[in-house]
Design a protein around this motif. Sequence first.
Motif, PDB file in Angstrom:
ATOM      1  N   GLU A 250       0.848  -1.191   0.000  1.00 34.73           N
ATOM      2  CA  GLU A 250       0.000   0.000   0.000  1.00 34.73           C
ATOM      3  C   GLU A 250       0.884   1.241   0.000  1.00 34.73           C
ATOM      4  O   GLU A 250       2.096   1.166   0.201  1.00 34.73           O
ATOM      5  N   ASP A 251       0.237   2.398  -0.223  1.00 31.17           N
ATOM      6  CA  ASP A 251       0.959   3.659  -0.125  1.00 31.17           C
ATOM      7  C   ASP A 251       1.223   3.976   1.342  1.00 31.17           C
ATOM      8  O   ASP A 251       0.418   3.665   2.218  1.00 31.17           O
ATOM      9  N   GLY A 252       2.332   4.616   1.601  1.00 35.02           N
ATOM     10  CA  GLY A 252       2.665   5.019   2.958  1.00 35.02           C
ATOM     11  C   GLY A 252       4.112   5.442   3.026  1.00 35.02           C
ATOM     12  O   GLY A 252       4.950   4.948   2.260  1.00 35.02           O
ATOM     13  N   GLU A 253       4.415   6.370   3.925  1.00 35.51           N
ATOM     14  CA  GLU A 253       5.775   6.863   4.088  1.00 35.51           C
ATOM     15  C   GLU A 253       6.118   6.950   5.563  1.00 35.51           C
ATOM     16  O   GLU A 253       5.274   7.261   6.397  1.00 35.51           O
ATOM     17  N   ASP A 255       9.794   6.146   8.467  1.00 36.94           N
ATOM     18  CA  ASP A 255      11.047   5.441   8.664  1.00 36.94           C
ATOM     19  C   ASP A 255      10.784   3.941   8.593  1.00 36.94           C
ATOM     20  O   ASP A 255       9.747   3.464   9.079  1.00 36.94           O
ATOM     21  N   PRO A 256      11.689   3.186   7.994  1.00 38.40           N
ATOM     22  CA  PRO A 256      11.473   1.741   7.863  1.00 38.40           C
ATOM     23  C   PRO A 256      11.135   1.079   9.197  1.00 38.40           C
ATOM     24  O   PRO A 256      11.844   1.265  10.187  1.00 38.40           O
ATOM     25  N   GLY A 257      10.030   0.347   9.196  1.00 41.18           N
ATOM     26  CA  GLY A 257       9.569  -0.338  10.392  1.00 41.18           C
ATOM     27  C   GLY A 257       8.554   0.433  11.199  1.00 41.18           C
ATOM     28  O   GLY A 257       7.938  -0.127  12.115  1.00 41.18           O
ATOM     29  N   ASP A 258       8.345   1.712  10.885  1.00 39.80           N
ATOM     30  CA  ASP A 258       7.367   2.509  11.635  1.00 39.80           C
ATOM     31  C   ASP A 258       5.952   1.998  11.409  1.00 39.80           C
ATOM     32  O   ASP A 258       5.556   1.667  10.283  1.00 39.80           O
ATOM     33  N   VAL A 259       5.165   1.945  12.482  1.00 44.97           N
ATOM     34  CA  VAL A 259       3.745   1.626  12.387  1.00 44.97           C
ATOM     35  C   VAL A 259       3.009   2.914  12.003  1.00 44.97           C
ATOM     36  O   VAL A 259       3.114   3.925  12.704  1.00 44.97           O
ATOM     37  N   LEU A 260       2.270   2.898  10.885  1.00 43.89           N
ATOM     38  CA  LEU A 260       1.699   4.124  10.329  1.00 43.89           C
ATOM     39  C   LEU A 260       0.228   4.327  10.665  1.00 43.89           C
ATOM     40  O   LEU A 260      -0.290   5.429  10.483  1.00 43.89           O
ATOM     41  N   ASP A 261      -0.464   3.273  11.118  1.00 42.58           N
ATOM     42  CA  ASP A 261      -1.858   3.451  11.521  1.00 42.58           C
ATOM     43  C   ASP A 261      -2.200   2.395  12.565  1.00 42.58           C
ATOM     44  O   ASP A 261      -1.319   1.694  13.076  1.00 42.58           O
ATOM     45  N   ASP A 262      -3.485   2.295  12.907  1.00 42.50           N
ATOM     46  CA  ASP A 262      -3.903   1.363  13.956  1.00 42.50           C
ATOM     47  C   ASP A 262      -4.198  -0.039  13.424  1.00 42.50           C
ATOM     48  O   ASP A 262      -4.688  -0.895  14.173  1.00 42.50           O
ATOM     49  N   ASN A 263      -3.936  -0.283  12.134  1.00 40.20           N
ATOM     50  CA  ASN A 263      -4.295  -1.572  11.559  1.00 40.20           C
ATOM     51  C   ASN A 263      -3.130  -2.175  10.757  1.00 40.20           C
ATOM     52  O   ASN A 263      -3.300  -2.682   9.664  1.00 40.20           O
ATOM     53  N   LEU A 264      -1.918  -2.067  11.350  1.00 40.31           N
ATOM     54  CA  LEU A 264      -0.732  -2.769  10.872  1.00 40.31           C
ATOM     55  C   LEU A 264      -0.250  -2.350   9.492  1.00 40.31           C
ATOM     56  O   LEU A 264       0.194  -3.179   8.690  1.00 40.31           O
ATOM     57  N   GLU A 270      10.796   1.807   0.622  1.00 38.90           N
ATOM     58  CA  GLU A 270       9.966   2.468  -0.388  1.00 38.90           C
ATOM     59  C   GLU A 270       8.550   1.949  -0.220  1.00 38.90           C
ATOM     60  O   GLU A 270       8.317   0.750  -0.332  1.00 38.90           O
ATOM     61  N   GLY A 271       7.601   2.839   0.069  1.00 42.04           N
ATOM     62  CA  GLY A 271       6.220   2.423   0.239  1.00 42.04           C
ATOM     63  C   GLY A 271       5.986   1.756   1.582  1.00 42.04           C
ATOM     64  O   GLY A 271       6.753   1.927   2.541  1.00 42.04           O
ATOM     65  N   ALA A 272       4.908   0.981   1.656  1.00 46.39           N
ATOM     66  CA  ALA A 272       4.528   0.346   2.916  1.00 46.39           C
ATOM     67  C   ALA A 272       3.817  -0.969   2.625  1.00 46.39           C
ATOM     68  O   ALA A 272       3.320  -1.191   1.522  1.00 46.39           O
ATOM     69  N   VAL A 273       3.801  -1.836   3.617  1.00 47.23           N
ATOM     70  CA  VAL A 273       2.999  -3.059   3.525  1.00 47.23           C
ATOM     71  C   VAL A 273       1.993  -3.063   4.668  1.00 47.23           C
ATOM     72  O   VAL A 273       2.280  -2.605   5.771  1.00 47.23           O
ATOM     73  N   ARG A 274       0.810  -3.557   4.362  1.00 42.57           N
ATOM     74  CA  ARG A 274      -0.193  -3.775   5.403  1.00 42.57           C
ATOM     75  C   ARG A 274      -0.197  -5.265   5.751  1.00 42.57           C
ATOM     76  O   ARG A 274      -0.392  -6.112   4.880  1.00 42.57           O
ATOM     77  N   LEU A 275       0.035  -5.552   7.028  1.00 44.34           N
ATOM     78  CA  LEU A 275      -0.016  -6.932   7.481  1.00 44.34           C
ATOM     79  C   LEU A 275      -1.477  -7.345   7.641  1.00 44.34           C
ATOM     80  O   LEU A 275      -2.236  -6.696   8.357  1.00 44.34           O
ATOM     81  N   LEU A 276      -1.853  -8.403   6.968  1.00 47.96           N
ATOM     82  CA  LEU A 276      -3.235  -8.884   6.993  1.00 47.96           C
ATOM     83  C   LEU A 276      -3.421 -10.061   7.935  1.00 47.96           C
ATOM     84  O   LEU A 276      -4.548 -10.347   8.351  1.00 47.96           O
ATOM     85  N   ARG A 277      -2.333 -10.727   8.251  1.00 46.32           N
ATOM     86  CA  ARG A 277      -2.381 -11.858   9.170  1.00 46.32           C
ATOM     87  C   ARG A 277      -1.025 -11.953   9.866  1.00 46.32           C
ATOM     88  O   ARG A 277       0.024 -11.789   9.236  1.00 46.32           O
TER      89      ARG A 277
END
Length: 304
Positions: A250-253, A255-264, A270-277
Motif C-alpha cells: 500500500e501507499d505510505g511513508e 522510517d522503515p519499520g514505523d507503524v503508520l496506523d492502527d491496523n498494521l 519504499e512504500g509500505a505493507v499492510r499486514l493482513l495476518r
Amino acid sequence: MRLAFLGTPDFAVPSLAALIEAGHQIACVYSQPPAPRGRGQQLTPSPVHAFAEKHGLMVRTPVSMKAPEEIAAFAALELDAAVVVAFGQILLREVLDAPRLGCFNLHASLLPRWRGAAPIQRAVMAGDTVTGVQVMRMSEGLDEGAILLSESVRIGPLDTSGTMHDRLAAVGARLLPQALAQLEAGIAVETPQAAEGMTYARKIKPAEARIDWSRPAVEVDRQIRGLSPFPGAWTMAGDVRVKALLSRVEDGEGDPGDVLDDNLLIACGEGAVRLLRAQREGKAAQDAGDFVRGFPLTPGAALV
C-alpha cells in the motif's frame, strides 16, 4: 501398472491418493524415516508414510537409497514405473533404470525455472505471476529430465506459498494419472527442457526469514507471502517476536519499520505493507483485526 511411490511431505499425499484411485498397484511406498516432531519431539512418520500405512501399503523408510541392499530391494520389486514426489533423496542410475518404463518426478514449477528444493517459495518470493506443475522423466541431473505433461497455475497478489502448495498439489495429482496412462498406452510425448531460463530454487535458510524493513515494500511483501506459513517471515515488536503471514503493498511513508496506523500498516524503504495476518510467538495466527485487539501496535511504535 505396478508402481513404487517415493514421497515424504503433505504435498505428495494427493498424488499417492490419485494413483490408488486410478487403480494402479502400489508395490511399495518409500518415504523419509520418522523424525522428531511436535513439542514432545516424538518420532513421527511422514505424511506419506502415515497415509500409506492407513491404506495397507508396504512402506520402506531407508536412510539412504544409495545403500546396495536398498538398490537390490528396489530392483526386486519388478516395477513398471516409479513415481517420485518430493521424496528428499537423490536416486542413483541403478535405481532410475530399475523400473521397466523408468522413474518419473512431479515437480512444482515450470522447468527449467526453479529446479531444486524450494520451487514454490522461490517463485512467490521472486514475484513470479505464473508457476505450474510438470511430470518429468528423471535423469541423474537435478530436475533436468524431459517433460511429459505440464500445467500452468497463476500466482495472485494475495497468494502465499501455503495457498500455492495446496493448488499445485491438487493439479499434480490430476496430471500424474494422465501421464501414466499415456506411458502405458505408448503415446507419451517427452519434450526436452528449454536450454535457457534455468534458475535454482535453493533451500530456504533461517537467516532469510527476518524482515528487513529498509527494503522496498514490494520485496518485503513477496518475502512475507513466500515464507508463509513456514518458516514465516518475522520481526520484533519490542521484545515480542511476530511472524507476518499475509500482506499487501500500500501507499505510505515513514522510517522503515514505523507503524503508520492502527491496523498494521508498516513503512518500508519504499512504500509500505499492510499486514493482513500475523502471529505472536506462542500464540495462534490471527487476522489483523483480532491481532491488534490483543496486541495493539499504534502509530509511533516500530518493528525491527
